[in-house]
Design an enzyme around this catalytic site. Structure first.
Site, mmCIF file in Angstrom:
data_model
loop_
_atom_site.group_PDB
_atom_site.id
_atom_site.type_symbol
_atom_site.label_atom_id
_atom_site.label_comp_id
_atom_site.label_asym_id
_atom_site.label_seq_id
_atom_site.Cartn_x
_atom_site.Cartn_y
_atom_site.Cartn_z
ATOM 1 N N GLY A 11 0.818 -1.210 0.000
ATOM 2 C CA GLY A 11 0.000 0.000 0.000
ATOM 3 C C GLY A 11 0.848 1.255 0.000
ATOM 4 N N ALA A 22 15.331 11.128 -1.048
ATOM 5 C CA ALA A 22 16.505 11.081 -0.173
ATOM 6 C C ALA A 22 17.492 10.016 -0.624
ATOM 7 C CB ALA A 22 16.057 10.814 1.265
ATOM 8 N N VAL A 23 16.968 8.850 -1.009
ATOM 9 C CA VAL A 23 17.846 7.768 -1.458
ATOM 10 C C VAL A 23 18.606 8.177 -2.715
ATOM 11 C CG1 VAL A 23 17.866 5.445 -2.463
ATOM 12 C CG2 VAL A 23 16.494 5.907 -0.426
ATOM 13 N N VAL A 24 17.896 8.734 -3.681
ATOM 14 C CA VAL A 24 18.525 9.101 -4.948
ATOM 15 C C VAL A 24 19.568 10.191 -4.743
ATOM 16 C CG1 VAL A 24 18.131 10.121 -7.228
ATOM 17 C CG2 VAL A 24 16.550 8.384 -6.343
ATOM 18 N N ARG A 25 19.227 11.235 -4.020
ATOM 19 C CA ARG A 25 20.154 12.365 -3.878
ATOM 20 C C ARG A 25 21.330 12.045 -2.951
ATOM 21 N NH1 ARG A 25 17.067 18.069 -4.948
ATOM 22 N NH2 ARG A 25 16.148 17.360 -6.914
ATOM 23 N N ARG A 72 1.154 -5.449 -5.758
ATOM 24 C CA ARG A 72 1.376 -6.687 -5.006
ATOM 25 C C ARG A 72 1.742 -7.783 -6.005
ATOM 26 N NH1 ARG A 72 -0.204 -5.185 -0.043
ATOM 27 N NH2 ARG A 72 -1.876 -3.636 0.117
ATOM 28 N N CYS A 73 2.615 -8.690 -5.594
ATOM 29 C CA CYS A 73 3.132 -9.694 -6.525
ATOM 30 C C CYS A 73 3.183 -11.061 -5.857
ATOM 31 C CB CYS A 73 4.525 -9.277 -7.009
ATOM 32 S SG CYS A 73 5.253 -10.404 -8.213
ATOM 33 N N ASP A 103 4.777 -4.631 6.091
ATOM 34 C CA ASP A 103 5.236 -5.953 6.490
ATOM 35 C C ASP A 103 5.455 -6.887 5.297
ATOM 36 O OD1 ASP A 103 2.543 -6.108 5.928
ATOM 37 O OD2 ASP A 103 1.979 -7.012 7.846
ATOM 38 N N THR A 125 4.259 2.784 5.748
ATOM 39 C CA THR A 125 2.880 2.313 5.854
ATOM 40 C C THR A 125 2.120 3.216 6.816
ATOM 41 O OG1 THR A 125 1.460 0.540 6.708
ATOM 42 C CG2 THR A 125 3.685 0.646 7.584
ATOM 43 N N ASP A 127 -0.214 2.355 8.720
ATOM 44 C CA ASP A 127 -0.704 1.611 9.874
ATOM 45 C C ASP A 127 0.183 1.721 11.108
ATOM 46 O OD1 ASP A 127 -3.030 0.628 8.662
ATOM 47 O OD2 ASP A 127 -1.927 -0.998 7.713
ATOM 48 N N ASP A 129 2.658 -0.147 12.053
ATOM 49 C CA ASP A 129 2.677 -1.469 12.682
ATOM 50 C C ASP A 129 3.956 -2.255 12.423
ATOM 51 O OD1 ASP A 129 2.264 -1.856 9.988
ATOM 52 O OD2 ASP A 129 0.673 -3.340 10.227
ATOM 53 N N ARG A 154 -17.701 16.280 13.527
ATOM 54 C CA ARG A 154 -18.181 16.740 14.837
ATOM 55 C C ARG A 154 -19.065 17.977 14.690
ATOM 56 N NH1 ARG A 154 -16.978 15.742 19.930
ATOM 57 N NH2 ARG A 154 -15.152 14.495 19.441
ATOM 58 N N ARG A 171 -6.593 -2.861 9.831
ATOM 59 C CA ARG A 171 -7.105 -4.234 9.849
ATOM 60 C C ARG A 171 -6.580 -5.005 11.054
ATOM 61 N NH1 ARG A 171 -5.376 -5.530 5.296
ATOM 62 N NH2 ARG A 171 -3.514 -6.680 5.927
ATOM 63 N N ARG A 211 -26.319 14.344 31.195
ATOM 64 C CA ARG A 211 -25.708 15.603 31.631
ATOM 65 C C ARG A 211 -25.787 16.692 30.554
ATOM 66 N NH1 ARG A 211 -20.727 12.688 30.503
ATOM 67 N NH2 ARG A 211 -19.425 13.903 29.045
#
Length: 319
Positions: A11, A22-25, A72-73, A103, A125, A127, A129, A154, A171, A211
């Site tokens: 995802g 950041a990785v490329v530069r 996804r593969c 994960d 991600t 999540d 997690d 609200r 999930r 109340r």
């Protein structure tokens, strides 16, 4: 190491582009070549790989999603698919791989590491997690997206004196629901890690009505129940008119927050540093404000636990 690859998988999450940048530069700054692998592990198998230059990552730090795309593969879960992936990497002269994702992405990176190919996992991600890091890239943005929706709902709940059930993503992990519920002043928060008592929730609402409270907000993580299902049960229990809002994939999109951009930049740079130092099979993360790394092969041996103190605080403040 002179040539590294980078892919995003699973995802999408806001801040992935900042990590790619950041990785490329960082790589180019230190004289390394970087190759972008498009469409995740699927693109790794099919050879959808292109060299990235400074301009390839210009003006992307503020964009949600991932310019490398994601997919996804199922094929990559097989021994054959993993060997094909390594063959493709070798054919392009790529000596190390940075994988940004959740994960499932980590499992793919771990599989390659176990086969002897140097990989670094970067947690991306919403999540929140992934073990080995206090925060994952995208979580803060998703939290603020949900919180903005809660604040708007609200207003309507107050105007019409109704109970609203808001279903959010999560999930197996309830961090989005928990943090948004606490920050948004929800009356009840339902997360996968904790059982809930419908009787207690109904009593909370009824005590509020006594109340003079005219509305309630209940946040439900999708892993607990669907918002519609829970709202129906709540109406049967209390007789109150209940409305449902399902936020869905809006939580994954949008401009990443400053926190996520900085986090992604720091973690992406650290991943490059590890490969430059000849280290593979590592997972980067953030703990107590410091960038850390852990063994990618064992990072999931201990599950990441939700913050029980926050959960207890949410119950104490929602009386």
């Amino acid at each position: 190491m002179r040539r590294i690859g980078i892919l995003t998988s699973g995802g999408d999450a806001p801040g992935m582009n900042a990590a790619i940048r950041a990785v490329v530069r960082k790589s180019i700054y230190h004289g390394l070549e970087t190759y972008g692998i498009y469409q995740g592990f699927s693109g790794l198998i099919t050879g959808n790989i292109k060299k990235m230059e400074l301009g390839s990552v210009g003006d992307i730090i503020h964009r949600g999603g991932t310019i490398l795309q994601s997919a996804r593969c199922e094929e990559f879960k097989t021994d054959k698919g993993q060997q094909e992936g390594i063959t493709c990497l070798n054919n392009h002269g790529i000596e190390g791989l940075i994988v940004i994702g959740g994960d499932g992405s980590y499992l793919g990176a771990r599989a390659l590491s176990e086969l002897g190919f140097p990989c670094i996992g970067v947690p991306g991600t919403i999540d929140n997690d992934i073990p080995g890091t206090q925060y994952t890239i995208g979580f803060d943005t998703a939290l603020n997206t949900v919180l903005d929706a809660v604040d708007k709902i609200r207003d309507t709940a107050t105007s019409h004196e109704r109970t609203f059930v808001i279903e959010v993503m999560g999930r197996d992990a309830g961090d989005i629901a928990l943090w948004a519920g606490l920050a948004g002043g929800a009356e009840s928060i339902l997360i996968p890690e904790e059982p809930y008592d419908m009787e207690d929730i109904a009593n909370r609402i009824e005590n509020g009505l006594k109340r003079g409270k005219k509305h309630s907000i209940i946040i439900v993580a999708e892993g607990v129940a669907s918002g519609a299902e829970f709202a129906e049960n709540l109406t049967e229990k209390t007789g109150l008119e209940t409305r449902v809002s399902v936020l869905g994939h809006i939580q994954r999109g949008g401009t990443p927050t400053g926190f996520d951009r900085v986090l992604a930049s720091r973690l992406g740079a650290k991943a490059v540093e590890l490969l430059m130092a000849g280290e593979g099979g590592r997972a980067v993360g953030i703990e107590a404000g410091k960038v850390v790394d852990a063994d990618l092969l064992t990072v999931f041996d201990k599950a990441k636990h939700m913050n029980h103190d926050l959960y207890q605080l949410s119950k104490e403040l929602s009386i």
